[in-house]
Every structure is written in C-alpha cells, then in structure tokens.
Design a protein around this motif. Structure first.
Motif, mmCIF file in Angstrom:
data_model
loop_
_atom_site.group_PDB
_atom_site.id
_atom_site.type_symbol
_atom_site.label_atom_id
_atom_site.label_comp_id
_atom_site.label_asym_id
_atom_site.label_seq_id
_atom_site.Cartn_x
_atom_site.Cartn_y
_atom_site.Cartn_z
ATOM 1 N N ARG A 149 0.833 -1.207 0.000
ATOM 2 C CA ARG A 149 0.000 0.000 0.000
ATOM 3 C C ARG A 149 0.868 1.257 0.000
ATOM 4 N N ALA A 150 2.009 1.189 0.694
ATOM 5 C CA ALA A 150 2.925 2.330 0.691
ATOM 6 C C ALA A 150 3.469 2.577 -0.713
ATOM 7 N N ASP A 151 3.813 1.507 -1.423
ATOM 8 C CA ASP A 151 4.309 1.634 -2.788
ATOM 9 C C ASP A 151 3.228 2.214 -3.703
ATOM 10 N N GLU A 152 1.978 1.753 -3.506
ATOM 11 C CA GLU A 152 0.873 2.267 -4.318
ATOM 12 C C GLU A 152 0.617 3.737 -4.005
ATOM 13 N N PHE A 153 0.746 4.108 -2.720
ATOM 14 C CA PHE A 153 0.592 5.510 -2.325
ATOM 15 C C PHE A 153 1.645 6.369 -3.014
ATOM 16 N N ALA A 154 2.883 5.898 -3.026
ATOM 17 C CA ALA A 154 3.963 6.642 -3.686
ATOM 18 C C ALA A 154 3.684 6.796 -5.179
ATOM 19 N N ARG A 155 3.153 5.725 -5.785
ATOM 20 C CA ARG A 155 2.826 5.791 -7.213
ATOM 21 C C ARG A 155 1.739 6.818 -7.478
ATOM 22 N N ARG A 156 0.710 6.842 -6.605
ATOM 23 C CA ARG A 156 -0.363 7.826 -6.796
ATOM 24 C C ARG A 156 0.155 9.249 -6.617
ATOM 25 N N GLU A 157 1.035 9.442 -5.646
ATOM 26 C CA GLU A 157 1.598 10.776 -5.421
ATOM 27 C C GLU A 157 2.397 11.241 -6.636
ATOM 28 N N GLU A 177 1.517 14.445 -8.967
ATOM 29 C CA GLU A 177 2.520 15.461 -9.220
ATOM 30 C C GLU A 177 2.696 15.682 -10.719
ATOM 31 N N ASP A 178 2.706 14.592 -11.476
ATOM 32 C CA ASP A 178 2.825 14.715 -12.933
ATOM 33 C C ASP A 178 1.629 15.460 -13.510
ATOM 34 N N GLU A 179 0.439 15.181 -12.977
ATOM 35 C CA GLU A 179 -0.764 15.855 -13.473
ATOM 36 C C GLU A 179 -0.716 17.342 -13.154
ATOM 37 N N ARG A 180 -0.191 17.693 -11.967
ATOM 38 C CA ARG A 180 -0.074 19.107 -11.600
ATOM 39 C C ARG A 180 0.919 19.821 -12.521
ATOM 40 N N GLU A 181 2.031 19.150 -12.822
ATOM 41 C CA GLU A 181 3.027 19.743 -13.700
ATOM 42 C C GLU A 181 2.474 19.938 -15.103
ATOM 43 N N GLU A 182 1.708 18.969 -15.575
ATOM 44 C CA GLU A 182 1.087 19.104 -16.889
ATOM 45 C C GLU A 182 0.109 20.262 -16.903
ATOM 46 N N GLY A 183 -0.620 20.447 -15.821
ATOM 47 C CA GLY A 183 -1.559 21.563 -15.719
ATOM 48 C C GLY A 183 -0.834 22.894 -15.735
ATOM 49 N N ASP A 184 0.302 22.986 -15.037
ATOM 50 C CA ASP A 184 1.085 24.222 -15.022
ATOM 51 C C ASP A 184 1.608 24.557 -16.409
ATOM 52 N N ASP A 185 2.051 23.535 -17.141
ATOM 53 C CA ASP A 185 2.557 23.755 -18.490
ATOM 54 C C ASP A 185 1.466 24.293 -19.396
ATOM 55 N N THR A 186 0.257 23.772 -19.253
ATOM 56 C CA THR A 186 -0.854 24.230 -20.082
ATOM 57 C C THR A 186 -1.169 25.686 -19.827
ATOM 58 N N ILE A 187 -1.164 26.071 -18.547
ATOM 59 C CA ILE A 187 -1.436 27.454 -18.176
ATOM 60 C C ILE A 187 -0.366 28.371 -18.742
ATOM 61 N N ALA A 188 0.897 27.927 -18.664
ATOM 62 C CA ALA A 188 1.991 28.760 -19.162
ATOM 63 C C ALA A 188 1.867 28.987 -20.654
ATOM 64 N N ILE A 189 1.487 27.969 -21.414
ATOM 65 C CA ILE A 189 1.322 28.102 -22.858
ATOM 66 C C ILE A 189 0.202 29.076 -23.179
ATOM 67 N N ASP A 190 -0.894 28.991 -22.460
ATOM 68 C CA ASP A 190 -2.018 29.891 -22.694
ATOM 69 C C ASP A 190 -1.625 31.335 -22.438
ATOM 70 N N ASP A 191 -0.853 31.569 -21.384
ATOM 71 C CA ASP A 191 -0.429 32.937 -21.067
ATOM 72 C C ASP A 191 0.453 33.497 -22.171
ATOM 73 N N ASP A 192 1.334 32.644 -22.692
ATOM 74 C CA ASP A 192 2.226 33.095 -23.755
ATOM 75 C C ASP A 192 1.432 33.467 -25.001
ATOM 76 N N GLU A 193 0.417 32.688 -25.305
ATOM 77 C CA GLU A 193 -0.382 32.942 -26.483
ATOM 78 C C GLU A 193 -1.127 34.258 -26.352
ATOM 79 N N GLU A 194 -1.633 34.552 -25.126
ATOM 80 C CA GLU A 194 -2.365 35.781 -24.923
ATOM 81 C C GLU A 194 -1.464 36.991 -25.116
#
Length: 313
Positions: free
Chosen positions: A280-288, A292-309
């Motif tokens: 369960r600890a290993d699965e918890f680490a995998r989910r974390e 984190e990857d999903e948050r980073e992908e979200g940040d990248d999307t926001i940055a691209i949108d700002d640049d376009e504006e």
C-alpha cells in the motif's frame, strides 16, 4: 454445532457399534465434508456423559478450538484480499459500483469471524467447567446453551452496531478513500445505515476521520520493508527499527517504541514483516507521483495559454 466424539478416542462417549456402518471422524455437526469411516454415523451416534476423568475429552475440545482458529486465519487473509480488490477498483474508477459487492463480502467475512470467536469462547468455557469437575451428560446441549444466544444476539444487530467500532472496516474505508482524496477519511458511520435500536448519534464514538500515513516514524520517509510491532501495532522501516533496538542494547537501555505516546518496549522478536502495508505504501507513492505529474502538466498548459495571450510564440 455439536461435538462428535469417536468411541476409539473416548470410550465413555461412543456410538452404537456396527462393523458394517461407516463412521464419521470427530468434527462439527453441519459440516458438509465430514469423513465417513467405519464405526458410527451421524444417524447412529449417541451422546454419552463426558467427565474430567476422560483423558480424551479436553484434548478433543482443544483440537476443535484450534481448527476454528485456523479458519479465522483464512478469513483474515480473505479480508486483506477484499481490501486490496476494493483499492484496485477505486483506483480504476472513482466510486466504482462493484465496490459495494466487495464490501458485502467484507461484511460477511467479519460476521463469520465473529461467530467463530463466539464458538471458541464457548469451547473455552466448556473446557474450564470440565477441568473444574463438572460432568456433561450432553455436551452438545451444553455447547448450544453457551453459544447460540450470543450468536443470535450478534446477528440481530444492525450493520452500524456490528461494524462502527471495527478497526478492519475503518481501514477498509480509509484505504479506498485515500485513492482519490487528500482529505481525512470521514467516520465509518457515513457508510453504515443506522438501525432502529441503535444508540443516538450523540452517544456514538465513530472510528475514522484519520488519514493513513506511510512514513516511518523514525526516518520520516516512506516505508522500506515495512515491519509492524506485535505489541503495539505501530509500523516502521525494518532497517530503522532494527538499528534503534541494536543501539538501545549497546547503551544498555530498553528500546521503547519511537511513536509519541507509546510506551511499548520492543524486541526484535516482536517485529513481523508487513508486505501488505509495504504494498500500500508503494501504491501511495505511485499515486503521489501521478498527481505530481498531473499538476506539472496543468502548469505547463497554463503557461502556454499565457504566452499565447501575450502574443509570444
């Protein structure tokens, strides 16, 4: 659940002999897998008086009790498997409907274990009375008088009454909750319907409302080879707790559990590997990592949108 006693094991408690009829091995009435052997059957069996002077009586009761404990061990393995199944389902889809079926099986296993505990306590009481010199003209009837009322009382309870204080159910629900939530798991009563005879909510103390930690209290990092104390139930990374115990011995002092507020004194013999917790600890680490990857992908999307504006390409 009458207790069958073979005349070969207990001369004073045997059946009518018939060399041509099969005999059941000593077991529990109602079992479908009773082995038919030569001597007597459930139909020809006769209850005979059991006394302290019968040397085979107490060992037979103890053997029956040990077999019930073996069944409990298998039930607890099933509980762990059900929890892992529910975790996998929740991980595949939040609030997956089939988790309800797994939960129903989990409840059934908890019930079976509780009924076996009642039967074991009844056998213990019979053994104590036998050792105290009490005779049992009909041990089956004596057993039923001890076990049946308690079994009936338990089965009549609502789900909330049966499971609201169950540590296993709290862990079951917490393990599912943490898959897709970062907040503390609500009290287990959220999933348990209240029965008409249950106490008022003001009088109840719910289990739940906590989040499972997968960090060793010594290293403060995720478990590595998770190990749990049989004394206090606290868990650690194996190397860390072993080093702590060794260090305490070198300094000629006791090795207390490092968890704040726990006074248990730990020895290496008190520690047991906990592969389920490590999984369960290993699965918890995998989910974390996934979050984190999903948050980073979200940040990248926001940055691209700002640049376009701004017109920057």
């Amino acid at each position: 659940m009458p207790i069958r006693v073979s005349s070969d094991e207990l001369p004073e408690a045997g059946p009518s002999r018939n060399s041509n009829s099969p005999r059941s091995s000593p077991g529990l009435d109602g079992d479908d897998d009773l082995i038919e052997e030569e001597g007597w059957t459930k139909e020809t069996f006769e209850n005979r008086s059991i006394t302290k002077q019968n040397p085979a009586a107490t060992p037979l009761l103890r053997t029956t009790m040990d077999k019930l404990k073996e069944v409990i061990t298998r039930i607890e393995e099933g509980l762990e498997l059900a929890k892992e199944t529910a975790i996998a389902l929740e991980d595949s889809k939040q609030d997956e409907p089939s988790i309800d079926d797994v939960e129903a099986a989990f409840f059934k296993a908890l019930d079976q274990r509780q009924l076996l505990d009642i039967r074991i306590e009844a056998l213990k009481e019979l053994m104590a009375q036998l050792q105290a010199g009490q005779d049992f003209p009909n041990i089956e009837s004596s057993y039923e008088e001890l076990a049946t009322p308690k079994e009936t009382e338990y089965l009549a309870k609502s789900k909330r009454a049966k499971y609201k204080n169950s540590t296993e159910y709290a862990e079951f629900r917490s393990a599912i909750w943490e898959i897709n939530h970062t907040t503390a798991c609500p009290p287990v009563s959220q999933w348990l319907e209240k029965g008409p005879d249950d106490e008022s909510d003001d009088d109840e103390i719910d289990i739940g409302g906590t989040t499972q930690t997968y960090r060793c209290p010594i290293t403060l990092t995720l478990y590595q080879d998770a190990t749990t104390s049989n004394k206090c139930g606290h868990s650690f990374s194996r190397a860390a707790i072993m080093d702590l115990i060794d260090s305490a011995k070198k300094q000629r002092r006791v090795s207390k559990c490092p968890v704040t507020g726990c006074a248990a004194v730990l020895e290496k013999s008190d520690l047991k590997a906990n592969p389920s917790l490590q999984k369960r600890a290993d699965e918890f680490a995998r989910r974390e990592r996934r979050r984190e990857d999903e948050r980073e992908e979200g940040d990248d999307t926001i940055a691209i949108d700002d640049d376009e504006e701004d017109g920057d390409y």
